[in-house]
Design a protein around this motif. Structure first.
Motif, PDB file in Angstrom:
ATOM      1  N   ASN A  63       0.872  -1.335   0.254  1.00 33.91           N
ATOM      2  CA  ASN A  63       0.012  -0.465  -0.267  1.00 33.91           C
ATOM      3  C   ASN A  63       0.448   1.521   0.051  1.00 33.91           C
ATOM      4  OD1 ASN A  63       1.212   0.429   2.866  1.00 33.91           O
ATOM      5  ND2 ASN A  63      -0.704  -0.220   3.423  1.00 33.91           N
ATOM      6  N   ASN A  64       2.110   1.404   0.635  1.00 27.04           N
ATOM      7  CA  ASN A  64       3.559   1.968   0.369  1.00 27.04           C
ATOM      8  C   ASN A  64       3.172   3.316   0.899  1.00 27.04           C
ATOM      9  OD1 ASN A  64       5.687   3.375  -1.051  1.00 27.04           O
ATOM     10  ND2 ASN A  64       4.459   5.077  -2.797  1.00 27.04           N
ATOM     11  N   GLU A  65       2.281   3.180   2.410  1.00 28.08           N
ATOM     12  CA  GLU A  65       1.735   3.850   3.277  1.00 28.08           C
ATOM     13  C   GLU A  65       2.972   4.314   4.280  1.00 28.08           C
ATOM     14  OE1 GLU A  65      -2.118   4.820   6.021  1.00 28.08           O
ATOM     15  OE2 GLU A  65      -1.837   2.603   5.060  1.00 28.08           O
ATOM     16  N   LYS A  66       3.998   5.338   4.570  1.00 27.66           N
ATOM     17  CA  LYS A  66       4.891   5.826   5.745  1.00 27.66           C
ATOM     18  C   LYS A  66       3.950   6.515   5.842  1.00 27.66           C
ATOM     19  CE  LYS A  66       8.236   4.331   1.986  1.00 27.66           C
ATOM     20  NZ  LYS A  66       8.830   4.738   0.818  1.00 27.66           N
ATOM     21  N   LEU A  67       4.037   5.981   7.148  1.00 26.49           N
ATOM     22  CA  LEU A  67       2.970   6.765   8.176  1.00 26.49           C
ATOM     23  C   LEU A  67       4.624   7.324   9.646  1.00 26.49           C
ATOM     24  CD1 LEU A  67       0.546   4.489   9.760  1.00 26.49           C
ATOM     25  CD2 LEU A  67       0.105   7.273   8.372  1.00 26.49           C
ATOM     26  N   HIS A  68       6.215   6.446   9.196  1.00 27.59           N
ATOM     27  CA  HIS A  68       6.537   6.487  10.624  1.00 27.59           C
ATOM     28  C   HIS A  68       7.874   7.656   9.696  1.00 27.59           C
ATOM     29  CE1 HIS A  68       5.227   4.120  12.948  1.00 27.59           C
ATOM     30  NE2 HIS A  68       4.853   3.228  12.109  1.00 27.59           N
ATOM     31  N   ARG A  69       8.176   8.841  10.043  1.00 33.00           N
ATOM     32  CA  ARG A  69       9.201   9.891   9.628  1.00 33.00           C
ATOM     33  C   ARG A  69      10.186  10.382  10.443  1.00 33.00           C
ATOM     34  NH1 ARG A  69       8.390  13.633   5.563  1.00 33.00           N
ATOM     35  NH2 ARG A  69       6.601  13.084   5.486  1.00 33.00           N
ATOM     36  N   CYS A  70      11.279  10.148   9.730  1.00 26.79           N
ATOM     37  CA  CYS A  70      12.729  10.684  10.754  1.00 26.79           C
ATOM     38  C   CYS A  70      12.606  11.888  11.177  1.00 26.79           C
ATOM     39  CB  CYS A  70      14.218   9.857  10.087  1.00 26.79           C
ATOM     40  SG  CYS A  70      15.850  10.414  11.025  1.00 26.79           S
ATOM     41  N   ASP A  71      12.914  12.006  12.744  1.00 34.08           N
ATOM     42  CA  ASP A  71      12.848  13.629  12.410  1.00 34.08           C
ATOM     43  C   ASP A  71      14.179  14.572  12.706  1.00 34.08           C
ATOM     44  OD1 ASP A  71      10.444  13.255  14.370  1.00 34.08           O
ATOM     45  OD2 ASP A  71      11.197  12.702  15.850  1.00 34.08           O
ATOM     46  N   VAL A  72      14.855  12.985  11.793  1.00 35.16           N
ATOM     47  CA  VAL A  72      16.207  14.143  11.666  1.00 35.16           C
ATOM     48  C   VAL A  72      16.451  14.482   9.473  1.00 35.16           C
ATOM     49  CG1 VAL A  72      19.194  14.273  11.244  1.00 35.16           C
ATOM     50  CG2 VAL A  72      17.711  13.262  13.200  1.00 35.16           C
ATOM     51  N   CYS A  73      15.984  13.620   8.902  1.00 40.20           N
ATOM     52  CA  CYS A  73      16.616  13.435   7.572  1.00 40.20           C
ATOM     53  C   CYS A  73      14.935  13.849   7.122  1.00 40.20           C
ATOM     54  CB  CYS A  73      17.217  13.339   7.175  1.00 40.20           C
ATOM     55  SG  CYS A  73      16.668  11.459   6.480  1.00 40.20           S
ATOM     56  N   GLU A  74      13.761  13.340   7.777  1.00 39.50           N
ATOM     57  CA  GLU A  74      12.398  13.355   7.469  1.00 39.50           C
ATOM     58  C   GLU A  74      12.301  12.214   6.241  1.00 39.50           C
ATOM     59  OE1 GLU A  74      11.330  17.296   6.181  1.00 39.50           O
ATOM     60  OE2 GLU A  74      11.219  18.534   7.985  1.00 39.50           O
ATOM     61  N   LYS A  75      12.792  10.955   6.182  1.00 38.14           N
ATOM     62  CA  LYS A  75      12.786   9.828   5.433  1.00 38.14           C
ATOM     63  C   LYS A  75      12.065   9.278   6.592  1.00 38.14           C
ATOM     64  CE  LYS A  75      14.708   6.519   2.781  1.00 38.14           C
ATOM     65  NZ  LYS A  75      16.539   5.100   2.976  1.00 38.14           N
ATOM     66  N   THR A  76      10.855   8.188   5.408  1.00 30.36           N
ATOM     67  CA  THR A  76       9.533   8.476   5.716  1.00 30.36           C
ATOM     68  C   THR A  76       9.796   6.454   5.639  1.00 30.36           C
ATOM     69  OG1 THR A  76       8.577   8.423   3.769  1.00 30.36           O
ATOM     70  CG2 THR A  76       8.563   9.884   5.554  1.00 30.36           C
ATOM     71  N   PHE A  77       9.562   5.897   6.810  1.00 26.53           N
ATOM     72  CA  PHE A  77       9.313   4.595   6.584  1.00 26.53           C
ATOM     73  C   PHE A  77       7.930   3.539   6.717  1.00 26.53           C
ATOM     74  CE2 PHE A  77      13.533   6.076   7.989  1.00 26.53           C
ATOM     75  CZ  PHE A  77      13.722   5.815   7.048  1.00 26.53           C
TER      76      PHE A  77
END
Length: 257
Positions: free
Chosen positions: A89-103
């Motif tokens: 579903n390609n849903e990435k709800l978890h975001r890195c606070d440092v580089c803003e990359k999502t997982f």
């Protein structure tokens, strides 16, 4: 009648984690005592909880009862299937606070954060080497025990990790699962595909610190460095003289009379 609430009133005195049910707290406490009453009959590894032993047994049986309905990939545990479904579903709800990359998975984000902190909390009790992830420490510990519980059913060769066994099985099946998206050439190993891709990208990641010349392959850079150090590693079999190789190391050494 007892009402169901999400209130977590049972607190662990060791790590202060809270639970809504006392039974869950009691099972959790066993982790701190290091008591492992549940033992694997195959490799004799001990576990504090029966559920952990049940999941571990799947590494020996290689049983994967949970199948993805989209891509038909199979998993040993239902929670692994649930995590896998997020990739579709390609849903990435978890975001890195440092580089803003999502997982898509919280665990992947947690692992990613270690690239920023460089923190290595997991230490080997034998050689004191430290690791960022608990799984890396777990794999490392097998080096000290020298156990190889995973056996190839075809040739009988044994391996420390189930992943190594899976990779080995490709030798027997000759299966080439890694495909180049540019020319569609297929490879057995992911590493071979990665090296092959450099022939398309022409990327030269290896740089000489002396003259800044760049190379696609680390081996070419290593041979190039000999031109700066004047080190002569290769001896001529005819005259017994040392030869300093250039990058084309396969080029024959010609004698002039």
């Amino acid at each position: 009648m007892m009402k169901h609430t999400n209130e977590k009133t049972h607190r662990c005195d060791v790590c202060e984690k809270t639970f809504s049910l006392r039974g869950n707290l009691e099972r959790h406490i066993v982790k701190h005592t290091n008591v492992k009453p549940h033992q694997c009959d195959v490799c004799e590894k001990g576990f504090s909880q029966s559920d952990s032993l049940r999941r571990h047994m799947l590494t020996h049986t290689n049983e994967k009862p949970h199948q993805c309905l989209i891509c038909e990939k199979r998993f040993g545990l239902s929670e692994h299937l649930k995590q896998h479904m997020l990739t579709h579903n390609n849903e990435k709800l978890h975001r890195c606070d440092v580089c803003e990359k999502t997982f898509s998975q919280r665990g992947t984000l947690k692992t990613h954060m270690l690239t920023h902190t460089k923190e290595k909390l997991h230490r080997c009790d034998v050689c004191e080497k430290r690791f960022s992830r608990g799984t890396d420490l777990k794999f490392h510990m097998i080096i000290h025990t020298n156990r190889k519980p995973h056996r190839c059913a075809i040739c009988g060769k044994t391996f420390r990790r189930v992943g190594d066994l899976r990779s080995h099985m490709l030798i027997h099946t000759n299966e080439k699962v890694h495909r180049c998206v540019v020319c569609e050439k297929r490879f057995t190993w992911a590493g071979n595909l990665k090296r092959h891709m450099l022939t398309h990208t022409k990327e030269k990641r290896h740089r000489c610190v002396v003259c800044e010349k760049r190379f696609t392959w680390a081996g070419n850079l290593k041979r190039h460095m000999l031109t700066h150090t004047k080190e002569k590693r290769h001896r001529c079999d005819v005259r017994g003289k040392n030869i300093c190789p250039d990058l084309n190391i396969k080029k024959p050494h010609v004698h002039s009379d």
